[in-house]
Write an enzyme that holds these catalytic residues in place. Sequence first.
Site, PDB file in Angstrom:
ATOM      1  N   ASP A 216      -2.435   4.643   3.115  1.00 35.46           N
ATOM      2  CA  ASP A 216      -1.451   3.954   3.325  1.00 35.46           C
ATOM      3  C   ASP A 216      -1.330   2.918   4.205  1.00 35.46           C
ATOM      4  OD1 ASP A 216       1.400   3.208   3.395  1.00 35.46           O
ATOM      5  OD2 ASP A 216       2.026   5.388   3.940  1.00 35.46           O
TER       6      ASP A 216
ATOM      7  N   ASN B 275       7.289   3.468  -2.658  1.00 38.18           N
ATOM      8  CA  ASN B 275       7.387   2.438  -3.795  1.00 38.18           C
ATOM      9  C   ASN B 275       7.556   1.014  -3.360  1.00 38.18           C
ATOM     10  OD1 ASN B 275       9.176   1.843  -6.881  1.00 38.18           O
ATOM     11  ND2 ASN B 275       7.103   1.704  -6.518  1.00 38.18           N
TER      12      ASN B 275
ATOM     13  N   CYS C  58       3.700   6.485  -5.447  1.00 39.66           N
ATOM     14  CA  CYS C  58       3.289   6.487  -4.005  1.00 39.66           C
ATOM     15  C   CYS C  58       4.480   7.187  -3.293  1.00 39.66           C
ATOM     16  CB  CYS C  58       2.857   5.436  -3.416  1.00 39.66           C
ATOM     17  SG  CYS C  58       4.097   3.797  -3.433  1.00 39.66           S
TER      18      CYS C  58
ATOM     19  N   CYS D 106       4.798  -0.519  -1.239  1.00 38.72           N
ATOM     20  CA  CYS D 106       3.141  -0.841  -0.878  1.00 38.72           C
ATOM     21  C   CYS D 106       2.141  -0.692  -1.878  1.00 38.72           C
ATOM     22  CB  CYS D 106       2.780  -0.113   0.616  1.00 38.72           C
ATOM     23  SG  CYS D 106       3.945  -0.778   1.875  1.00 38.72           S
ATOM     24  N   ARG D 107       1.560   0.667  -2.016  1.00 34.52           N
ATOM     25  CA  ARG D 107       0.587   1.121  -2.714  1.00 34.52           C
ATOM     26  C   ARG D 107       1.083   1.060  -4.291  1.00 34.52           C
ATOM     27  NH1 ARG D 107      -0.609   6.384   0.158  1.00 34.52           N
ATOM     28  NH2 ARG D 107       1.716   6.192   0.286  1.00 34.52           N
ATOM     29  N   SER D 108       2.065   1.722  -4.618  1.00 28.88           N
ATOM     30  CA  SER D 108       2.400   1.855  -6.155  1.00 28.88           C
ATOM     31  C   SER D 108       2.610   0.389  -6.940  1.00 28.88           C
ATOM     32  CB  SER D 108       3.301   3.263  -6.394  1.00 28.88           C
ATOM     33  OG  SER D 108       4.517   2.798  -5.915  1.00 28.88           O
TER      34      SER D 108
HETATM   35  P1  4NP Z   1       3.817   3.185   0.081  1.00 28.80           P
HETATM   36  O1  4NP Z   1       4.060   3.047   1.752  1.00 28.80           O
HETATM   37  O2  4NP Z   1       4.075   4.630  -0.223  1.00 28.80           O
HETATM   38  O3  4NP Z   1       2.785   2.669  -0.215  1.00 28.80           O
HETATM   39  O4  4NP Z   1       5.246   2.474  -0.451  1.00 28.80           O
HETATM   40  C1  4NP Z   1       5.044   3.266   2.432  1.00 28.80           C
HETATM   41  C2  4NP Z   1       6.241   2.529   2.745  1.00 28.80           C
HETATM   42  C3  4NP Z   1       7.520   3.073   3.464  1.00 28.80           C
HETATM   43  C4  4NP Z   1       7.149   4.412   4.138  1.00 28.80           C
HETATM   44  C5  4NP Z   1       5.962   5.018   3.979  1.00 28.80           C
HETATM   45  C6  4NP Z   1       4.980   4.623   3.232  1.00 28.80           C
HETATM   46  N1  4NP Z   1       8.158   4.744   4.798  1.00 28.80           N
HETATM   47  O5  4NP Z   1       8.174   5.844   5.624  1.00 28.80           O
HETATM   48  O6  4NP Z   1       9.295   4.177   4.918  1.00 28.80           O
END
Ligand code: 4NP
Length: 152
Positions: free
Chosen positions: A122, A10, A7, A12-14
């Site tokens: 997200d 790294n 994702c 939340c989703r992945s």
């Molecule tokens: P992820 O979520 O891609 O599912 O881990 C996010 C975590 C942090 C950010 C964006 C998405 N960020 O912009 O910091």
Amino acid sequence: MGVLFVCLGNICRSPLAEAAFRKEADAAGLDIPIDSAGTGNWHVGEAPDIRAQAVALANGVDISSYRARQITTDDFRRFDMIVGMDENNLLNLRDICPAKLSSKLSLLLDHVPGRKGHFVADPYYGPDEGFLRTWEEVTAGARGLMRTLRGN
Ligand code: 4NP
């Protein structure tokens, strides 16, 4: 046959996709390399978002020891399947993936009948409840991916 979930951050989703797939793989007695990474580097070294940790633990997987890392070009050789969560992840992966290895790339929900091309949204900027939906989506994806690996 290793699987890498990808994702943006790294955190939340992945990591949740990794957790859901570990749960399915363990239940099936499948012992293969499973990992996750982000296309971005903002959260490298951090544990998963506390809301992601909570929903995973509530579903039987402790992800508190996972640490965020950024994808490397070596990952495209090390893993047989590289599974993005959304279109941006896939576009970023296509940019850095050696051309002859691009058949390893897919979206997680491509593996769910009727949801090809759909994204795992997200949840980072949304309410806590969003992580319940993320868990449902990555679990559906993990089950579909198990079917893909089994060839049916
Ligand atoms: P992820 O979520 O891609 O599912 O881990 C996010 C975590 C942090 C950010 C964006 C998405 N960020 O912009 O910091």
